[in-house]
Design a protein around this motif. Structure first.
Motif, PDB file in Angstrom:
ATOM      1  N   TYR A  32      35.549  -8.457 -58.255  1.00 54.28           N
ATOM      2  CA  TYR A  32      36.716  -7.293 -58.115  1.00 54.28           C
ATOM      3  C   TYR A  32      37.898  -8.014 -58.420  1.00 54.28           C
ATOM      4  O   TYR A  32      38.625  -7.569 -59.066  1.00 54.28           O
ATOM      5  CB  TYR A  32      36.282  -6.833 -56.724  1.00 54.28           C
ATOM      6  CG  TYR A  32      37.150  -5.445 -56.387  1.00 54.28           C
ATOM      7  CD1 TYR A  32      36.606  -4.413 -56.685  1.00 54.28           C
ATOM      8  CD2 TYR A  32      38.439  -5.413 -55.805  1.00 54.28           C
ATOM      9  CE1 TYR A  32      37.393  -3.156 -56.585  1.00 54.28           C
ATOM     10  CE2 TYR A  32      39.359  -4.314 -55.431  1.00 54.28           C
ATOM     11  CZ  TYR A  32      38.701  -3.267 -55.865  1.00 54.28           C
ATOM     12  OH  TYR A  32      39.278  -2.157 -55.821  1.00 54.28           O
ATOM     13  N   GLY A  89      39.572  -1.674 -51.608  1.00 48.75           N
ATOM     14  CA  GLY A  89      38.858  -0.758 -52.309  1.00 48.75           C
ATOM     15  C   GLY A  89      39.514   0.084 -53.151  1.00 48.75           C
ATOM     16  O   GLY A  89      39.094   0.634 -54.530  1.00 48.75           O
ATOM     17  N   LEU A  90      40.931   0.522 -52.786  1.00 48.45           N
ATOM     18  CA  LEU A  90      41.908   1.306 -53.635  1.00 48.45           C
ATOM     19  C   LEU A  90      42.806   0.441 -54.515  1.00 48.45           C
ATOM     20  O   LEU A  90      43.373   0.648 -55.366  1.00 48.45           O
ATOM     21  CB  LEU A  90      42.692   1.801 -52.751  1.00 48.45           C
ATOM     22  CG  LEU A  90      41.987   3.254 -51.793  1.00 48.45           C
ATOM     23  CD1 LEU A  90      42.972   3.671 -50.762  1.00 48.45           C
ATOM     24  CD2 LEU A  90      41.513   4.338 -52.517  1.00 48.45           C
ATOM     25  N   SER A  91      42.761  -0.984 -54.258  1.00 45.10           N
ATOM     26  CA  SER A  91      43.476  -2.162 -54.966  1.00 45.10           C
ATOM     27  C   SER A  91      43.339  -1.890 -56.656  1.00 45.10           C
ATOM     28  O   SER A  91      42.248  -2.045 -57.051  1.00 45.10           O
ATOM     29  CB  SER A  91      43.444  -3.384 -54.463  1.00 45.10           C
ATOM     30  OG  SER A  91      43.951  -3.577 -53.217  1.00 45.10           O
ATOM     31  N   SER A  92      44.346  -1.858 -57.291  1.00 45.09           N
ATOM     32  CA  SER A  92      44.331  -1.595 -58.717  1.00 45.09           C
ATOM     33  C   SER A  92      45.023  -2.740 -59.368  1.00 45.09           C
ATOM     34  O   SER A  92      44.974  -2.903 -60.750  1.00 45.09           O
ATOM     35  CB  SER A  92      44.760  -0.444 -59.254  1.00 45.09           C
ATOM     36  OG  SER A  92      46.307  -0.002 -58.941  1.00 45.09           O
ATOM     37  N   LEU A  97      45.704  -6.258 -53.665  1.00 44.13           N
ATOM     38  CA  LEU A  97      44.484  -7.192 -53.100  1.00 44.13           C
ATOM     39  C   LEU A  97      45.209  -8.113 -52.053  1.00 44.13           C
ATOM     40  O   LEU A  97      44.429  -8.235 -51.032  1.00 44.13           O
ATOM     41  CB  LEU A  97      43.655  -7.711 -54.127  1.00 44.13           C
ATOM     42  CG  LEU A  97      42.209  -7.960 -53.845  1.00 44.13           C
ATOM     43  CD1 LEU A  97      41.403  -6.598 -53.436  1.00 44.13           C
ATOM     44  CD2 LEU A  97      41.402  -8.263 -55.405  1.00 44.13           C
ATOM     45  N   SER A 154      27.154  -2.713 -54.843  1.00 40.59           N
ATOM     46  CA  SER A 154      27.956  -3.109 -56.063  1.00 40.59           C
ATOM     47  C   SER A 154      27.299  -2.774 -57.240  1.00 40.59           C
ATOM     48  O   SER A 154      27.906  -2.591 -58.325  1.00 40.59           O
ATOM     49  CB  SER A 154      28.060  -4.596 -56.041  1.00 40.59           C
ATOM     50  OG  SER A 154      26.762  -5.131 -56.369  1.00 40.59           O
ATOM     51  N   SER A 157      29.403   0.738 -58.075  1.00 38.66           N
ATOM     52  CA  SER A 157      30.739   0.327 -58.569  1.00 38.66           C
ATOM     53  C   SER A 157      31.067  -0.943 -57.605  1.00 38.66           C
ATOM     54  O   SER A 157      30.752  -1.020 -56.457  1.00 38.66           O
ATOM     55  CB  SER A 157      31.645   1.538 -58.456  1.00 38.66           C
ATOM     56  OG  SER A 157      32.113   1.819 -57.200  1.00 38.66           O
ATOM     57  N   SER A 159      34.096  -1.183 -56.255  1.00 37.95           N
ATOM     58  CA  SER A 159      34.764  -0.769 -55.192  1.00 37.95           C
ATOM     59  C   SER A 159      33.943  -0.132 -53.981  1.00 37.95           C
ATOM     60  O   SER A 159      34.347   0.077 -53.003  1.00 37.95           O
ATOM     61  CB  SER A 159      35.830   0.160 -55.575  1.00 37.95           C
ATOM     62  OG  SER A 159      35.242   1.214 -56.260  1.00 37.95           O
ATOM     63  N   PHE A 162      33.339  -2.049 -50.476  1.00 40.70           N
ATOM     64  CA  PHE A 162      34.632  -1.918 -49.793  1.00 40.70           C
ATOM     65  C   PHE A 162      34.840  -0.833 -48.934  1.00 40.70           C
ATOM     66  O   PHE A 162      35.179  -0.796 -47.854  1.00 40.70           O
ATOM     67  CB  PHE A 162      35.924  -2.196 -50.449  1.00 40.70           C
ATOM     68  CG  PHE A 162      36.055  -3.468 -51.317  1.00 40.70           C
ATOM     69  CD1 PHE A 162      36.346  -4.733 -50.455  1.00 40.70           C
ATOM     70  CD2 PHE A 162      35.728  -3.586 -52.559  1.00 40.70           C
ATOM     71  CE1 PHE A 162      36.414  -5.919 -51.166  1.00 40.70           C
ATOM     72  CE2 PHE A 162      35.640  -4.906 -53.284  1.00 40.70           C
ATOM     73  CZ  PHE A 162      36.203  -6.080 -52.555  1.00 40.70           C
ATOM     74  N   TYR A 163      34.276   0.310 -49.492  1.00 39.21           N
ATOM     75  CA  TYR A 163      34.269   1.490 -48.797  1.00 39.21           C
ATOM     76  C   TYR A 163      33.230   1.652 -47.692  1.00 39.21           C
ATOM     77  O   TYR A 163      33.424   2.179 -46.625  1.00 39.21           O
ATOM     78  CB  TYR A 163      34.153   2.691 -49.652  1.00 39.21           C
ATOM     79  CG  TYR A 163      35.246   2.918 -50.711  1.00 39.21           C
ATOM     80  CD1 TYR A 163      36.610   2.923 -50.300  1.00 39.21           C
ATOM     81  CD2 TYR A 163      35.097   3.031 -52.265  1.00 39.21           C
ATOM     82  CE1 TYR A 163      37.702   2.860 -51.141  1.00 39.21           C
ATOM     83  CE2 TYR A 163      36.059   3.063 -52.993  1.00 39.21           C
ATOM     84  CZ  TYR A 163      37.518   3.035 -52.468  1.00 39.21           C
ATOM     85  OH  TYR A 163      38.645   3.455 -53.337  1.00 39.21           O
TER      86      TYR A 163
END
Length: 390
Positions: A32, A89-92, A97, A154, A157, A159, A162-163
């Motif tokens: 990730y 999970g929302l980190s782009s 992060l 995983s 996805s 992410s 993390f959710y």
């Protein structure tokens, strides 16, 4: 102590779910982080910054729990953990992060010391080792099941784990809110503190040696964890899936020992004897790891190490909370801080030793174990000396 029978299973469930959340993200986080632009060095910092937050803030949270009670501090820790997982999970971008890891490390450093302090509140001195062992078993089992769950989700996805971890922690928050009773009465909250009491009040006299002992144990363990995958691949040709099975076997064995044997042994022989046995068995385990040549030998030798190492932390926690006069939370918070320091220094040190010679992290583990044994002898001598002068 009337709430012991009811509260210990709830605490077990809480710590199990907390550690499942931690475990879920372990196999996913490197990939990730790579997706948002992290280099291997930056990934190392991303892992280390969490432990750094634990190192700095665990004593603070332990001390706060001595003042306002255990339940609200545990709730803060678990809620913070949940928020950090969702933020990850929302980190782009990489900085997002890092921010999520810093927030998570700061707030979740409340969990372990406060839960251990809670156990100390609700158990008699004779059953203290059993209670601490149950917490250790929950941690171990959480790390067994978490990575497997993370690996499965995983595939949907990167992410998604993390959710899942965030949701699990959020559910755990409500478990604490509705089912866990406060263990520290209002009368007991301030009786061990004076106006000028230091945050490091627990680190004095003979007890200071126990904190340093835990640092050496943590150093040796994290050095093994950081290098064993490479070592097993070179020595026995083991791959990632096989390594997953190995750590699962070690985790289950350690959890069984912590959940059952620690309580029996500490009650019969005392924490000091169990600490020394644990150090000796883990040292033997380090030595045996040097002889690994197949999956079977790796499984047996790693399990021997895991059993020895697994009984040490609960026994040290039990002994500290019995002997410390500065409040259970202050003592367990400082212990968590020393454990985190070992986890920060151990992986790069183990990696460097491995680069010099692949067996060095395990030879150094034997040496650190011998040092830990000497430290315990120093603790007993100093304790006797202090007792004779009083």
């Amino acid at each position: 102590m009337s709430g012991t029978k009811k509260s210990l299973p709830i605490l077990f469930a809480v710590m199990f779910l907390v550690m499942v959340g931690f475990g879920i993200i372990i196999p996913v986080l490197p990939f990730y982080a790579e997706n948002v632009g992290a280099s291997p060095t930056q990934l190392g910092f991303l892992m280390a910054v969490y432990s750094l937050m634990q190192l700095i803030f665990a004593p603070m949270w332990g001390r706060i729990s001595d003042r306002i009670g255990r339940k609200p501090v545990i709730m803060i820790g678990i809620f913070g953990l949940s928020v950090s997982f969702f933020l990850m999970g929302l980190s782009s971008q990489l900085w997002m992060l890092f921010a999520a890891r810093i927030i998570g490390g700061f707030l979740s450093s409340a969990n372990m010391p406060t839960v251990m302090a809670y156990v100390a509140d609700i158990t008699t001195p004779e059953d203290r080792g059993k209670g601490m062992g149950m917490v250790g078993a929950a941690v171990g089992l959480g790390f067994v099941f978490g990575p497997a769950i993370g690996g499965i989700f995983s595939k949907i996805s990167l992410s998604m784990p993390f959710y899942i971890a965030g949701t699990s922690s959020f559910i755990t928050f409500f478990l604490v809110l509705f089912l866990l009773q406060e263990s520290l009465t209002k009368e007991n909250r301030n009786e061990v503190h004076s106006e000028n009491a230091s945050l490091w009040q627990s680190f004095r006299g003979s007890l200071s040696i126990l904190f340093i002992l835990q640092l050496f144990i943590s150093l040796s363990l994290s050095g093994l964890e950081a290098t064993f995958a490479y070592y097993a691949a070179k020595k026995a040709g083991l791959g990632t899936v096989t390594l997953g099975y190995l750590f699962m076997i070690m985790g289950v064995a350690g959890a069984i020992v912590q959940g059952g044997l620690v309580g029996i042994l500490t009650k019969k022989y005392g924490e000091g004897v169990v600490i020394q046995i644990g150090i000796i068995v883990s040292a033997i385990g380090f030595g045996l790891i040097l002889l690994i040549d197949s999956f079977m030998t790796a499984a047996i030798f790693l399990t021997i190490f895991g059993i020895g190492n697994g009984v040490i932390r609960p026994s040290i926690s039990a002994l500290l909370t019995k002997k410390s006069t500065s409040g259970h939370g202050s003592a367990t918070g400082l212990l968590s801080s020393f454990d985190s320091l070992g986890r920060i220094v151990g992986p790069p040190l183990g990696g460097w030793l491995f680069s010099v010679a692949i067996g060095l992290p395990y030879i150094s583990g034997i040496i650190l174990s011998i040092v830990a044994l000497i430290l315990y002898q120093m603790y007993t001598l100093k304790s006797k000396k202090i007792a004779s002068t009083n």
